[in-house]
Write an enzyme that holds these catalytic residues in place. Structure first.
Site, PDB file in Angstrom:
ATOM      1  N   ASP A  63      20.008   8.695  52.536  1.00 59.71           N
ATOM      2  CA  ASP A  63      20.191   9.551  51.353  1.00 59.71           C
ATOM      3  C   ASP A  63      21.475  10.378  51.391  1.00 59.71           C
ATOM      4  O   ASP A  63      21.509  11.529  50.954  1.00 59.71           O
ATOM      5  CB  ASP A  63      18.980  10.484  51.177  1.00 59.71           C
ATOM      6  CG  ASP A  63      17.684   9.723  50.961  1.00 59.71           C
ATOM      7  OD1 ASP A  63      17.720   8.672  50.307  1.00 59.71           O
ATOM      8  OD2 ASP A  63      16.633  10.181  51.460  1.00 59.71           O
ATOM      9  N   LYS A  93      24.350  -6.834  51.917  1.00 58.74           N
ATOM     10  CA  LYS A  93      23.368  -5.868  52.425  1.00 58.74           C
ATOM     11  C   LYS A  93      22.259  -6.754  52.970  1.00 58.74           C
ATOM     12  O   LYS A  93      21.260  -7.031  52.296  1.00 58.74           O
ATOM     13  CB  LYS A  93      22.866  -4.961  51.294  1.00 58.74           C
ATOM     14  CG  LYS A  93      21.691  -4.060  51.681  1.00 58.74           C
ATOM     15  CD  LYS A  93      22.115  -2.679  52.066  1.00 58.74           C
ATOM     16  CE  LYS A  93      20.897  -1.785  52.332  1.00 58.74           C
ATOM     17  NZ  LYS A  93      21.261  -0.441  52.755  1.00 58.74           N
ATOM     18  N   LYS A 138      25.471   6.294  50.617  1.00 65.14           N
ATOM     19  CA  LYS A 138      26.218   5.131  51.112  1.00 65.14           C
ATOM     20  C   LYS A 138      26.429   4.087  50.029  1.00 65.14           C
ATOM     21  O   LYS A 138      27.539   3.580  49.858  1.00 65.14           O
ATOM     22  CB  LYS A 138      25.475   4.464  52.279  1.00 65.14           C
ATOM     23  CG  LYS A 138      25.631   5.087  53.613  1.00 65.14           C
ATOM     24  CD  LYS A 138      25.218   4.156  54.740  1.00 65.14           C
ATOM     25  CE  LYS A 138      23.893   3.467  54.541  1.00 65.14           C
ATOM     26  NZ  LYS A 138      22.753   4.384  54.420  1.00 65.14           N
ATOM     27  N   THR A 139      25.362   3.742  49.327  1.00 66.79           N
ATOM     28  CA  THR A 139      25.458   2.700  48.311  1.00 66.79           C
ATOM     29  C   THR A 139      26.349   3.141  47.160  1.00 66.79           C
ATOM     30  O   THR A 139      27.156   2.358  46.645  1.00 66.79           O
ATOM     31  CB  THR A 139      24.064   2.333  47.782  1.00 66.79           C
ATOM     32  OG1 THR A 139      23.239   1.914  48.871  1.00 66.79           O
ATOM     33  CG2 THR A 139      24.137   1.219  46.756  1.00 66.79           C
TER      34      THR A 139
END
EC number: 6.3.3.3
Length: 213
Positions: free
Chosen positions: A12, A36, A15-16
């Protein structure tokens, strides 16, 4: 293999979100593909499990691939990849992940997102650090820009360098606007390039990413 490994100081931290933005920037320079290889907390549908993060990364690419290529190992439980695969009796080992992230073409630039922090479990008896070391790619570290970020950033940088991997940059992701000036403070303790991601300074972030990668 040409590419980057995206890691973080934990879960959380965005990163994405940051990886997607980096892909969009690098589309100008490279033929970017996303990987991923393992994702938990997937959405269960009639068509199967949908990996949210992998889909975001894949959609950011100019030429998206089949999601089965981008993320072959998908699990519903919101736990580490190691635990999720073990609970479902589908053991995933380090070599499985290494094989799963190989590019379709030698000219592809691969942006690979890990799972959790650099020392989070990702496969059977394997941490993200083991995965990154096996790939040998330069690392982008994402840290949430908040109180305590300097400690988290330095711990993550030291962990990556301990494995003799290059840290191409550390992104301080300012999810909530603040005046902590963590980027300036952190630069006094490391030679790693510190890049702040702020919604009102996206052009500056884009220019720095293109200059570093």
């Amino acid at each position: 293999m040409k590419g980057l490994f995206i890691s973080g100081s934990g879960t959380d931290v965005g990163k994405t979100f940051v990886a997607r933005h980096i892909i969009q920037i690098l589309n100008e320079k490279y033929t970017v593909i996303a990987r991923k290889p393992i994702e938990s907390d997937c959405i269960k549908t009639d068509a199967g499990l949908i990996p949210k993060d992998a889909k975001v990364l894949n959609d950011a690419c100019t030429n998206p691939e089949s999601i089965d290529i981008v993320c072959p190992f998908r699990f519903e439980a919101r736990v580490s990849g190691e635990k999720a695969s073990a609970e479902q009796g589908a053991i995933v080992c380090l070599q499985d992940l290494v094989q799963a992230v190989q590019p379709t073409n030698d000219s592809d630039f691969v942006v690979i997102e890990g799972a959790g922090g650099f020392y989070s479990p990702i496969a059977q008896q394997a941490l993200n650090s083991d995965f990154a070391s096996a790939l040998g790619l330069s690392v982008v570290i994402v840290v949430k820009d908040e109180l305590g970020a300097i400690n988290q950033a330095l711990l993550s940088i030291n962990a990556v360098k301990k494995h003799k991997l290059d840290v191409v940059m550390l992104v301080l992701n300012q999810i909530i606007p603040n005046d902590l000036a963590n980027a300036e403070a952190l630069s006094a303790y490391t030679d790693v390039k510190i890049v702040a991601f702020k919604k009102d300074q996206i052009k500056d972030f884009n220019a720095k990413v293109l200059a570093l990668i």
